[in-house]
Design an enzyme around this catalytic site. Structure first.
Site, mmCIF file in Angstrom:
data_model
loop_
_atom_site.group_PDB
_atom_site.id
_atom_site.type_symbol
_atom_site.label_atom_id
_atom_site.label_comp_id
_atom_site.label_asym_id
_atom_site.label_seq_id
_atom_site.Cartn_x
_atom_site.Cartn_y
_atom_site.Cartn_z
ATOM 1 N N GLY A 15 0.954 -0.986 0.027
ATOM 2 C CA GLY A 15 -0.066 -0.001 0.194
ATOM 3 C C GLY A 15 0.989 1.274 -0.176
ATOM 4 O O GLY A 15 2.129 0.907 -0.288
ATOM 5 N N THR A 16 0.397 2.362 0.252
ATOM 6 C CA THR A 16 0.845 3.585 0.250
ATOM 7 C C THR A 16 2.343 3.487 1.211
ATOM 8 O O THR A 16 3.379 3.869 0.925
ATOM 9 C CB THR A 16 0.503 4.665 0.916
ATOM 10 O OG1 THR A 16 -0.977 4.881 0.270
ATOM 11 C CG2 THR A 16 1.092 6.183 0.714
ATOM 12 N N ALA A 17 2.206 2.748 2.519
ATOM 13 C CA ALA A 17 3.281 2.752 3.521
ATOM 14 C C ALA A 17 4.428 1.728 2.722
ATOM 15 O O ALA A 17 5.550 2.358 3.166
ATOM 16 C CB ALA A 17 2.764 2.113 4.692
ATOM 17 N N ALA A 52 -5.416 13.076 1.286
ATOM 18 C CA ALA A 52 -4.979 14.327 1.544
ATOM 19 C C ALA A 52 -3.837 14.414 2.587
ATOM 20 O O ALA A 52 -3.454 13.118 3.332
ATOM 21 C CB ALA A 52 -6.181 14.965 2.560
ATOM 22 N N LYS A 80 -3.086 21.809 -2.089
ATOM 23 C CA LYS A 80 -3.780 22.221 -0.949
ATOM 24 C C LYS A 80 -2.895 23.010 0.166
ATOM 25 O O LYS A 80 -1.710 22.986 0.580
ATOM 26 C CB LYS A 80 -3.609 20.757 -0.093
ATOM 27 C CG LYS A 80 -4.326 20.963 1.473
ATOM 28 C CD LYS A 80 -4.299 19.211 2.118
ATOM 29 C CE LYS A 80 -4.814 19.695 3.452
ATOM 30 N NZ LYS A 80 -4.595 18.390 4.193
ATOM 31 N N THR A 348 -2.844 13.077 8.690
ATOM 32 C CA THR A 348 -1.495 12.947 9.274
ATOM 33 C C THR A 348 -1.117 11.477 9.173
ATOM 34 O O THR A 348 0.069 11.120 9.400
ATOM 35 C CB THR A 348 -1.600 12.978 11.063
ATOM 36 O OG1 THR A 348 -2.763 12.587 11.480
ATOM 37 C CG2 THR A 348 -1.360 14.320 11.179
HETATM 38 P P1 FAD Z 1 -2.937 -0.758 3.190
HETATM 39 O O1 FAD Z 1 -3.204 0.195 2.096
HETATM 40 O O2 FAD Z 1 -4.052 -1.390 3.730
HETATM 41 O O3 FAD Z 1 -1.953 -2.049 2.536
HETATM 42 C C1 FAD Z 1 -1.656 -3.006 3.210
HETATM 43 C C2 FAD Z 1 -0.948 -3.784 2.148
HETATM 44 O O4 FAD Z 1 -0.581 -5.325 2.802
HETATM 45 C C3 FAD Z 1 -1.525 -4.402 0.893
HETATM 46 O O5 FAD Z 1 -0.755 -4.205 -0.303
HETATM 47 C C4 FAD Z 1 -2.012 -5.754 1.130
HETATM 48 O O6 FAD Z 1 -2.147 -6.563 -0.010
HETATM 49 C C5 FAD Z 1 -0.778 -6.353 1.910
HETATM 50 N N1 FAD Z 1 -1.189 -7.457 2.776
HETATM 51 C C6 FAD Z 1 -1.892 -7.518 3.964
HETATM 52 N N2 FAD Z 1 -2.019 -8.708 4.117
HETATM 53 C C7 FAD Z 1 -1.395 -9.800 3.419
HETATM 54 C C8 FAD Z 1 -0.789 -11.016 3.152
HETATM 55 N N3 FAD Z 1 -1.326 -11.849 3.931
HETATM 56 N N4 FAD Z 1 -0.076 -11.148 2.171
HETATM 57 C C9 FAD Z 1 0.608 -10.412 1.329
HETATM 58 N N5 FAD Z 1 0.206 -9.101 1.480
HETATM 59 C C10 FAD Z 1 -0.877 -8.502 2.325
HETATM 60 N N6 FAD Z 1 -3.929 9.242 5.431
HETATM 61 C C11 FAD Z 1 -3.640 10.508 5.082
HETATM 62 O O7 FAD Z 1 -2.418 10.707 4.997
HETATM 63 N N7 FAD Z 1 -4.525 11.320 4.390
HETATM 64 C C12 FAD Z 1 -5.983 11.105 4.489
HETATM 65 O O8 FAD Z 1 -6.564 11.923 3.893
HETATM 66 C C13 FAD Z 1 -6.382 9.875 4.673
HETATM 67 N N8 FAD Z 1 -7.555 9.489 4.675
HETATM 68 C C14 FAD Z 1 -7.974 8.287 5.407
HETATM 69 C C15 FAD Z 1 -9.337 7.909 5.336
HETATM 70 C C16 FAD Z 1 -9.640 6.629 6.135
HETATM 71 C C17 FAD Z 1 -11.169 6.440 6.174
HETATM 72 C C18 FAD Z 1 -8.721 5.629 6.629
HETATM 73 C C19 FAD Z 1 -8.921 4.505 7.102
HETATM 74 C C20 FAD Z 1 -7.264 6.079 6.333
HETATM 75 C C21 FAD Z 1 -7.011 7.248 5.841
HETATM 76 N N9 FAD Z 1 -5.654 7.618 5.531
HETATM 77 C C22 FAD Z 1 -5.359 8.589 5.313
HETATM 78 C C23 FAD Z 1 -4.600 6.526 6.004
HETATM 79 C C24 FAD Z 1 -3.983 6.122 4.831
HETATM 80 O O9 FAD Z 1 -4.971 5.513 3.889
HETATM 81 C C25 FAD Z 1 -2.978 4.855 5.203
HETATM 82 O O10 FAD Z 1 -2.035 5.505 6.158
HETATM 83 C C26 FAD Z 1 -2.196 4.761 3.949
HETATM 84 O O11 FAD Z 1 -3.260 4.298 2.753
HETATM 85 C C27 FAD Z 1 -1.417 3.471 4.330
HETATM 86 O O12 FAD Z 1 -1.838 2.375 4.318
HETATM 87 P P2 FAD Z 1 -1.259 1.040 4.392
HETATM 88 O O13 FAD Z 1 -0.080 0.966 3.461
HETATM 89 O O14 FAD Z 1 -0.508 0.960 5.801
HETATM 90 O O15 FAD Z 1 -2.243 -0.045 4.498
#
Ligand code: FAD
Length: 501
Positions: A15-17, A52, A80, A348
């Site tokens: 994901g983004t992280a 955002a 923004k 954030t």
């Molecule tokens: P995810 O996007 O969930 O990625 C998880 C990854 O792990 C995916 O690639 C998935 O395939 C992988 N994965 C999981 N399990 C397995 C497995 N068993 N095997 C292999 N791969 C696996 N942040 C901001 O800065 N600004 C905003 O405006 C904002 N709005 C938001 C609104 C909402 C309602 C929410 C809930 C969050 C928001 N965020 C915002 C937070 C932002 O969406 C996240 O911080 C960002 O997208 C990072 O997500 P992530 O990469 O941690 O997780």
């Protein structure tokens, strides 16, 4: 205890992280011999929200050699300058939290002290009259800040609204170009070392086993490694942050609203709605308390408040505000949603990903995984999350919506001691104190205190060095200079067109 440098780094999640971590660490360690593998699952996908940002994102991608206009173009991004809070101070009222300063400090005394004196004397408008960021945002204008601002009045910053999945692609491209190996597979189990409890390897649904020395868990809310395997624990902050669900939905751009250079946060009965303009669509969502309204009511409110036609089905997302007890546990570091979550009221989450990556670089371990390094990382992360938490709680605590159970409950709650102390200091004499590991600057706190009508009882007596007539003239000149600056600035839409959007 093993010795020597880490050679195999595994990032779980794309994901983004995950892709931000991969891109940044691959650039940082490009000549070090560190091998980075990222495993993601296209079957599972990503959270699909997060549009955002705050200005630090620009420094983040800038360090990868990416230019603002490229990122804007490739992510359908817009600029923004602020967040506009509608209905938070009271229904019908609005104010901005800009990325910029108010007025001009003089003789080491904050501008807001001068403003307080003048405001009390009925000789100054709202403090937002003296912010270039607010004036540009409100006027729908945009220009890049000058690298050498002619005066402190011209200091402002900006961030982006973007399609987060497109941004992840940009990050992925950069990571792959620096040699990151990507695997599309589902992790079925995590193997721990029987002696140390450290993660040894991941078993993939392809039958392969992926070994690593250091693991970065970017698996999202599920926290596959940090919680699923290592059972680290989670500290909930629900006692202060009562929203626990969001419903998100994309729509066509709202014809009645141009591409505004700000995020909108609109208070409703049991939470708040975001509106984020991209060049090709609008992101919308309602963050709400399920103890106060049902999913049906939340969705109905969101639909009533989105003008453009719906592009995607509503996506309900449950969450628990809080943080992982230890962001770094054994040989696993949680980054992104796996490390904690604070509702996106101040955009954030992505910023906390950036700071987590910075800390990983700063405290990058060797195979001995010394506890001092791990403890330091955890303490910094905890403080950073708590500072953001306090800032977000402030928004709720100071709300001016009387007679609505959700908002009354927020106003009446006890707040964490750290926040209570800050609020008291400001109330007494307008003191603004920035704590260690605080992402938000004093000007941000000022924006919220003022916007939510929380004004100090006194001001810095040094202000009385100047008489009212002198200050009145200075305030007049300041406002005039801001108005002239804004009048000469192009519209946000023109700026986007100029860079090829
Ligand atoms: P995810 O996007 O969930 O990625 C998880 C990854 O792990 C995916 O690639 C998935 O395939 C992988 N994965 C999981 N399990 C397995 C497995 N068993 N095997 C292999 N791969 C696996 N942040 C901001 O800065 N600004 C905003 O405006 C904002 N709005 C938001 C609104 C909402 C309602 C929410 C809930 C969050 C928001 N965020 C915002 C937070 C932002 O969406 C996240 O911080 C960002 O997208 C990072 O997500 P992530 O990469 O941690 O997780």
């Amino acid at each position: 205890m093993q010795q020597g440098p880490i050679e195999q780094l595994v990032i779980v999640g794309g994901g983004t992280a995950g892709w931000m971590a991969a891109a940044n660490l691959a650039e940082h360690f490009k000549h070090s011999g560190l091998s980075i593998t990222l495993v993601e699952s296209s079957q599972i996908g990503t959270i699909g929200v997060g549009e955002a940002t705050i200005p630090s994102i620009r420094r983040f991608y800038g360090a990868l050699g990416l230019k603002d206009e490229d990122v804007l173009r490739r992510t359908n991004g817009t600029c923004k300058l602020a967040i506009r809070f509608d209905g938070w101070s009271k229904p019908g009222d609005a104010f901005y939290h800009p990325f910029g300063l108010y007025g001009q400090d003089v003789r080491q005394v904050g501008f807001h002290h001068y403003w307080l004196k003048m405001h009390r004397a009925g000789k100054a408008g709202p403090i937002s009259d003296y912010s270039l960021g607010v004036a540009l945002a409100d006027g729908g204008k945009f220009t890049r800040p000058s690298p050498r601002p002619p005066s402190p009045l011209s200091v402002f910053d900006w961030a982006l609204h973007f399609d987060a999945s497109l941004f992840a692609k940009v990050m992925k491209e950069s990571a792959l170009a620096n040699g990151v190996k990507a695997i599309d597979a589902k992790i079925e189990s995590v193997e721990l070392n029987a002696e140390t409890g450290f993660i040894d390897s991941l078993a993939l649904d392809t039958g392969a086993k992926l070994e690593g020395e250091l693991f970065i868990d970017c698996s999202g809310f599920r926290g596959l490694l940090i919680e699923g395997a290592l059972e680290t624990g989670y500290e909930s902050w629900s006692e202060w942050l009562h929203c626990d669900r969001a419903v998100a939905m994309q729509s066509e751009l709202d014809d009645t609203q141009q591409l505004v250079p700000y995020t909108r946060s609109i208070a409703h009965k049991a939470g708040w709605q975001w509106k984020i303009p991209l060049t090709n669509r609008q992101g919308n969502g309602y963050v709400f308390s399920s103890a106060h309204i049902s999913d049906d009511e939340a969705l109905a409110t969101l639909r009533d408040n989105v003008k453009g036609s719906q592009r995607t089905e509503p996506n309900f997302i449950p969450f628990v505000p809080g943080r992982r007890r230890r962001a770094w546990n054994r040989n696993c570091i949680a980054v992104g949603l796996s490390s904690g979550f604070l509702e996106p009221l101040e955009s954030t989450s992505i910023a906390l990903i950036e700071t987590a990556i910075d800390k990983i670089k700063l405290l990058f371990p060797d195979k001995s995984f010394r506890p001092g390094v791990i403890d330091e990382f955890n303490e910094m992360t905890a403080l950073e999350y708590e500072r953001v938490r306090d800032f977000i709680i402030l928004h709720y605590k100071l709300n001016g919506r009387h007679g609505e159970p959700f908002w009354d409950q927020c106003r009446e709650m006890e707040v964490p001691d750290t926040l209570a102390r800050k609020m008291q200091l400001f109330k007494e004499r307008g003191h603004l104190v920035k704590y260690r590991w605080e992402i938000f600057q004093n000007a941000s706190w000022l924006a919220m205190y003022n916007g939510l009508n929380y004004l100090p009882d006194g001001y810095d007596p040094a202000v009385d060095h100047f008489d009212i007539a002198y200050l009145e003239k200075a305030f007049f000149e300041m406002k005039k200079s801001l108005d002239e600056g804004v009048a000469a600035t192009p519209r946000h839409e023109d700026f986007l067109q100029e860079i090829g959007r």
